[in-house]
Design a protein around this motif. Sequence first.
Motif, PDB file in Angstrom:
ATOM      1  N   ALA A  35     -17.468  -2.796 -11.485  1.00 59.46           N
ATOM      2  CA  ALA A  35     -16.444  -1.921 -10.912  1.00 59.46           C
ATOM      3  C   ALA A  35     -16.042  -0.820 -11.881  1.00 59.46           C
ATOM      4  CB  ALA A  35     -15.225  -2.748 -10.516  1.00 59.46           C
ATOM      5  N   ALA A  36     -16.090  -1.109 -13.178  1.00 62.30           N
ATOM      6  CA  ALA A  36     -15.654  -0.135 -14.185  1.00 62.30           C
ATOM      7  C   ALA A  36     -16.747   0.854 -14.574  1.00 62.30           C
ATOM      8  CB  ALA A  36     -15.176  -0.877 -15.436  1.00 62.30           C
ATOM      9  N   SER A  37     -17.908   0.754 -13.953  1.00 65.56           N
ATOM     10  CA  SER A  37     -19.040   1.587 -14.385  1.00 65.56           C
ATOM     11  C   SER A  37     -18.891   3.046 -13.987  1.00 65.56           C
ATOM     12  CB  SER A  37     -20.342   1.033 -13.799  1.00 65.56           C
ATOM     13  OG  SER A  37     -20.405   1.253 -12.389  1.00 65.56           O
ATOM     14  N   GLY A  38     -18.264   3.303 -12.835  1.00 67.50           N
ATOM     15  CA  GLY A  38     -18.188   4.666 -12.329  1.00 67.50           C
ATOM     16  C   GLY A  38     -19.467   5.132 -11.654  1.00 67.50           C
ATOM     17  N   TYR A  39     -20.336   4.217 -11.316  1.00 67.79           N
ATOM     18  CA  TYR A  39     -21.608   4.571 -10.680  1.00 67.79           C
ATOM     19  C   TYR A  39     -21.364   5.180  -9.304  1.00 67.79           C
ATOM     20  CZ  TYR A  39     -26.147   3.875  -8.380  1.00 67.79           C
ATOM     21  OH  TYR A  39     -27.316   4.049  -7.680  1.00 67.79           O
ATOM     22  N   ASP A  40     -22.084   6.270  -9.023  1.00 69.54           N
ATOM     23  CA  ASP A  40     -21.978   6.968  -7.747  1.00 69.54           C
ATOM     24  C   ASP A  40     -23.341   6.920  -7.067  1.00 69.54           C
ATOM     25  OD1 ASP A  40     -21.655   8.651  -5.591  1.00 69.54           O
ATOM     26  OD2 ASP A  40     -20.834  10.332  -6.742  1.00 69.54           O
ATOM     27  N   ALA A  41     -23.442   6.154  -5.976  1.00 72.13           N
ATOM     28  CA  ALA A  41     -24.726   5.986  -5.288  1.00 72.13           C
ATOM     29  C   ALA A  41     -25.251   7.294  -4.718  1.00 72.13           C
ATOM     30  CB  ALA A  41     -24.588   4.948  -4.178  1.00 72.13           C
ATOM     31  N   ALA A  42     -24.375   8.270  -4.526  1.00 74.04           N
ATOM     32  CA  ALA A  42     -24.819   9.576  -4.026  1.00 74.04           C
ATOM     33  C   ALA A  42     -25.354  10.463  -5.157  1.00 74.04           C
ATOM     34  CB  ALA A  42     -23.661  10.283  -3.320  1.00 74.04           C
ATOM     35  N   LYS A  43     -25.095  10.050  -6.393  1.00 73.55           N
ATOM     36  CA  LYS A  43     -25.609  10.768  -7.566  1.00 73.55           C
ATOM     37  C   LYS A  43     -26.107   9.719  -8.561  1.00 73.55           C
ATOM     38  CE  LYS A  43     -22.229  14.495  -6.961  1.00 73.55           C
ATOM     39  NZ  LYS A  43     -21.055  15.202  -7.567  1.00 73.55           N
ATOM     40  N   PRO A  44     -27.166   9.017  -8.182  1.00 73.30           N
ATOM     41  CA  PRO A  44     -27.538   7.800  -8.915  1.00 73.30           C
ATOM     42  C   PRO A  44     -28.050   8.020 -10.332  1.00 73.30           C
ATOM     43  CG  PRO A  44     -29.221   8.367  -7.300  1.00 73.30           C
ATOM     44  CD  PRO A  44     -28.061   9.278  -7.047  1.00 73.30           C
ATOM     45  N   TYR A  45     -28.411   9.232 -10.705  1.00 71.46           N
ATOM     46  CA  TYR A  45     -28.984   9.461 -12.027  1.00 71.46           C
ATOM     47  C   TYR A  45     -28.030  10.178 -12.977  1.00 71.46           C
ATOM     48  CZ  TYR A  45     -32.852   8.640  -8.821  1.00 71.46           C
ATOM     49  OH  TYR A  45     -33.654   8.116  -7.838  1.00 71.46           O
ATOM     50  N   GLU A  46     -26.802  10.385 -12.526  1.00 72.49           N
ATOM     51  CA  GLU A  46     -25.828  11.064 -13.377  1.00 72.49           C
ATOM     52  C   GLU A  46     -25.038  10.063 -14.214  1.00 72.49           C
ATOM     53  OE1 GLU A  46     -23.314  13.801 -11.358  1.00 72.49           O
ATOM     54  OE2 GLU A  46     -24.974  14.956 -10.491  1.00 72.49           O
ATOM     55  N   ASN A  47     -24.739  10.472 -15.440  1.00 74.37           N
ATOM     56  CA  ASN A  47     -23.922   9.673 -16.369  1.00 74.37           C
ATOM     57  C   ASN A  47     -24.542   8.313 -16.662  1.00 74.37           C
ATOM     58  OD1 ASN A  47     -21.859  11.700 -16.426  1.00 74.37           O
ATOM     59  ND2 ASN A  47     -21.124  10.927 -14.452  1.00 74.37           N
ATOM     60  N   ARG A  48     -25.851   8.282 -16.705  1.00 71.40           N
ATOM     61  CA  ARG A  48     -26.548   7.034 -16.970  1.00 71.40           C
ATOM     62  C   ARG A  48     -26.955   6.928 -18.439  1.00 71.40           C
ATOM     63  NH1 ARG A  48     -28.789   4.769 -12.235  1.00 71.40           N
ATOM     64  NH2 ARG A  48     -29.340   2.978 -13.551  1.00 71.40           N
ATOM     65  N   ASP A  49     -27.325   5.757 -18.831  1.00 73.37           N
ATOM     66  CA  ASP A  49     -27.928   5.491 -20.133  1.00 73.37           C
ATOM     67  C   ASP A  49     -28.999   6.558 -20.412  1.00 73.37           C
ATOM     68  OD1 ASP A  49     -29.647   4.504 -22.151  1.00 73.37           O
ATOM     69  OD2 ASP A  49     -29.465   2.426 -21.484  1.00 73.37           O
ATOM     70  N   PRO A  50     -28.917   7.279 -21.552  1.00 73.58           N
ATOM     71  CA  PRO A  50     -29.895   8.340 -21.833  1.00 73.58           C
ATOM     72  C   PRO A  50     -31.339   7.867 -21.843  1.00 73.58           C
ATOM     73  CG  PRO A  50     -28.009   8.540 -23.299  1.00 73.58           C
ATOM     74  CD  PRO A  50     -27.842   7.234 -22.561  1.00 73.58           C
ATOM     75  N   ARG A  51     -31.547   6.579 -22.059  1.00 73.36           N
ATOM     76  CA  ARG A  51     -32.923   6.073 -22.080  1.00 73.36           C
ATOM     77  C   ARG A  51     -33.585   6.156 -20.713  1.00 73.36           C
ATOM     78  NH1 ARG A  51     -31.387   0.498 -25.110  1.00 73.36           N
ATOM     79  NH2 ARG A  51     -29.766   0.688 -23.508  1.00 73.36           N
ATOM     80  N   LEU A  52     -32.799   6.179 -19.635  1.00 73.14           N
ATOM     81  CA  LEU A  52     -33.381   6.236 -18.296  1.00 73.14           C
ATOM     82  C   LEU A  52     -34.274   7.465 -18.145  1.00 73.14           C
ATOM     83  CD1 LEU A  52     -33.728   5.479 -15.329  1.00 73.14           C
ATOM     84  CD2 LEU A  52     -31.505   6.540 -14.861  1.00 73.14           C
ATOM     85  N   LYS A  53     -33.738   8.639 -18.394  1.00 69.05           N
ATOM     86  CA  LYS A  53     -34.520   9.864 -18.196  1.00 69.05           C
ATOM     87  C   LYS A  53     -35.519  10.113 -19.329  1.00 69.05           C
ATOM     88  CE  LYS A  53     -31.138  12.206 -15.261  1.00 69.05           C
ATOM     89  NZ  LYS A  53     -30.274  13.409 -15.070  1.00 69.05           N
ATOM     90  N   GLN A  54     -35.345   9.423 -20.444  1.00 71.67           N
ATOM     91  CA  GLN A  54     -36.334   9.529 -21.522  1.00 71.67           C
ATOM     92  C   GLN A  54     -37.582   8.704 -21.188  1.00 71.67           C
ATOM     93  OE1 GLN A  54     -35.712  11.357 -24.579  1.00 71.67           O
ATOM     94  NE2 GLN A  54     -37.913  11.110 -24.841  1.00 71.67           N
ATOM     95  N   TYR A  55     -37.399   7.618 -20.436  1.00 74.27           N
ATOM     96  CA  TYR A  55     -38.499   6.705 -20.140  1.00 74.27           C
ATOM     97  C   TYR A  55     -39.083   6.892 -18.742  1.00 74.27           C
ATOM     98  CZ  TYR A  55     -36.711   4.054 -24.195  1.00 74.27           C
ATOM     99  OH  TYR A  55     -36.290   3.671 -25.450  1.00 74.27           O
ATOM    100  N   ILE A  56     -38.260   7.401 -17.810  1.00 73.21           N
ATOM    101  CA  ILE A  56     -38.673   7.467 -16.407  1.00 73.21           C
ATOM    102  C   ILE A  56     -38.418   8.871 -15.865  1.00 73.21           C
ATOM    103  CG2 ILE A  56     -38.220   6.569 -14.081  1.00 73.21           C
ATOM    104  CD1 ILE A  56     -37.452   3.901 -15.394  1.00 73.21           C
ATOM    105  N   LEU A  57     -39.389   9.403 -15.161  1.00 76.86           N
ATOM    106  CA  LEU A  57     -39.244  10.714 -14.523  1.00 76.86           C
ATOM    107  C   LEU A  57     -38.624  10.526 -13.148  1.00 76.86           C
ATOM    108  CD1 LEU A  57     -39.816  13.768 -14.604  1.00 76.86           C
ATOM    109  CD2 LEU A  57     -42.065  13.271 -13.628  1.00 76.86           C
ATOM    110  N   VAL A  58     -37.387  10.966 -13.000  1.00 72.78           N
ATOM    111  CA  VAL A  58     -36.676  10.828 -11.735  1.00 72.78           C
ATOM    112  C   VAL A  58     -36.727  12.155 -10.984  1.00 72.78           C
ATOM    113  CG1 VAL A  58     -35.141   9.121 -12.791  1.00 72.78           C
ATOM    114  CG2 VAL A  58     -34.406  11.507 -12.637  1.00 72.78           C
ATOM    115  N   ASN A  59     -36.391  12.114  -9.730  1.00 71.19           N
ATOM    116  CA  ASN A  59     -36.450  13.291  -8.869  1.00 71.19           C
ATOM    117  C   ASN A  59     -35.651  14.462  -9.463  1.00 71.19           C
ATOM    118  OD1 ASN A  59     -37.055  14.624  -6.267  1.00 71.19           O
ATOM    119  ND2 ASN A  59     -34.830  14.528  -6.009  1.00 71.19           N
ATOM    120  N   GLY A  60     -36.312  15.639  -9.482  1.00 69.48           N
ATOM    121  CA  GLY A  60     -35.634  16.848  -9.942  1.00 69.48           C
ATOM    122  C   GLY A  60     -35.740  17.122 -11.419  1.00 69.48           C
ATOM    123  N   GLU A  61     -36.335  16.192 -12.175  1.00 64.27           N
ATOM    124  CA  GLU A  61     -36.505  16.411 -13.610  1.00 64.27           C
ATOM    125  C   GLU A  61     -37.822  17.129 -13.892  1.00 64.27           C
ATOM    126  OE1 GLU A  61     -34.249  15.603 -16.213  1.00 64.27           O
ATOM    127  OE2 GLU A  61     -32.973  15.465 -14.439  1.00 64.27           O
TER     128      GLU A  61
END
Length: 597
Positions: A365-391
Amino acid sequence: MKQNILKLVCGVCAVYGCVSCDDLFEPALENNQDITQMYTTPEFARGILDNAYLLLPYDANPTTDVATDDAVSNDIDNSYKQMATGAWASDMNPMSQWDSRYHAIQYCNLFLENCDQVQWAYSSDVLRTMYNDNYKGNAYALRGLHLFYLLRAHCGMVDGELMGVPIHLASEDYSSDFNQPRNTFKECIDRIMADFDEALKYLPEQYGDVSADNVPGKYKQMGGQDTEYNRAFGKNHRGKIDGRIISAFKAQVALFAASPAYAPAAASTYEEAARLAAACLAYCGGISGISADGWKWFANTSQIDGLGATDPNPAEIIWRGNVSKSNTLESDCYPPSLYGSGRVNPTQNLVDAFPMANGYPITAAASGYDAAKPYENRDPRLKQYILVNGEKQGAVSAVINTAADATTLDGLNRENGSSTTTGYYLRKLLRSDVNLDPSSSTEQNHLQARIRYTEIFLDYAEAANEAQGPTAHVGGAAYSAYDVVKAIRKRAGVGGDTDPYLEECKASKEKMRELIRNERRLELCFENHRFWDLRRWQANLKETASGMSITTAADGSLQYKKIDVEKRDYKEYMYYGPIPYGEVLKWSNLRQNDGWK
């Protein structure tokens, strides 16, 4: 196995470079060669040991990850894909190590039985002793390492007892009795550790040049000079196994043996695994020596490009392969719009495992995760390791659209056979400055990291937590599992200054276990660890691999829908791999693991 002995001896001759198999096995007795050739031909002797190195099973490609919940392959003929979806059998086993490991062990045994009789062509008795010690230490270490990988792939329960594999401590020939029973799991672990300890009697802590004052006493008493020592153990030998690398092997093996799937054999304890991991980590200074950019070691391009064969390893790396220039991995894994085949597709399962930047899991509940913006404010390792839509990806820095309604080649499940099946492409391990355009293609240097300090830090954290809990200092270390996890997350930019979720986990061994396992999943993803970790933990193997279907609504907003991509079809007994079907048929004393045919 007898046919394999023939192949093995021919392989020795191939490395020796001059002798054909006809010379060995045709009736031309006057030209017949045997193993005693190595006594007067040091190149032949070194070739035998080189074969044990050439057979090491390290793979720079993320092959086994597509058999787990971390990735799938868009290649329908991929053997790991077939294995994960129900085709794994004792006669269809891409994980088999049987032939290659026993070949390597045969080389090691041949070398160890004969190396003391080799007339090493060096300038003095002390230099000959130094070189022989180096080679002998490597042979013991390689035998232990190959036995470990053989054991990991083929140990298993037989009538309720955890069994290992047949231990071979002597070379075999056509007169050998190949119908040998399996040794117990514990006997195999004890043998591996004994070989590592024997290797340490001969090898330096680290290869490198020394001054006259620092020649080891053993060789100084023999009249050895620094110039001789530097020839036998100096920087030109970097890349071979040394004492630091063996310390990492011992930590890996101890944690493996202490894990839930193997603990019934009582071959190791978590306390011992923590002690050995701490001993290895002392070489980098413990927590204070953790590499600040170790989490993106593959992307440190200037460092990689400047790394020579005899240079010391980067701070993150304990053992590495050679730096090689290629674009093979990019050709396999770049999106099709960049002329790649998009073979390794990270799953939504893995994407969901990355926490928010504040350190909380996305389900909290305290994460602040937004399912409509699933790749924002995430662990920086996510986009360093995985190519997500729009990158962006590639030397041309192209925006990649992975949506289901994309009009490009990169969209979800395009008919080209090279697009993503999960909505994601691989980024980890790839060089972003590779260009695959046939009109202007480029290659770049790649570094193969065989063992990273981060792995051993995570080994320690897991073992220490299981042994005495999150905050205990175990095995002589001046730090705890909690301290390790805090340092790893902080360097990646996760948790902020206080890392409140870590503080919650600090109070519970069970919550810390979950966090450690997740950090291991993230830090080591696509490095061929997950397959083995799930099995040693006896974790869930059947989690369906999922993906993300992205579409554009009438108002222009993106809609995200989780989709099932590939079901996993593993049976309960598949925590352990099989003995090869053909071997069980041939040898009556070799019993199959429970559940396998």
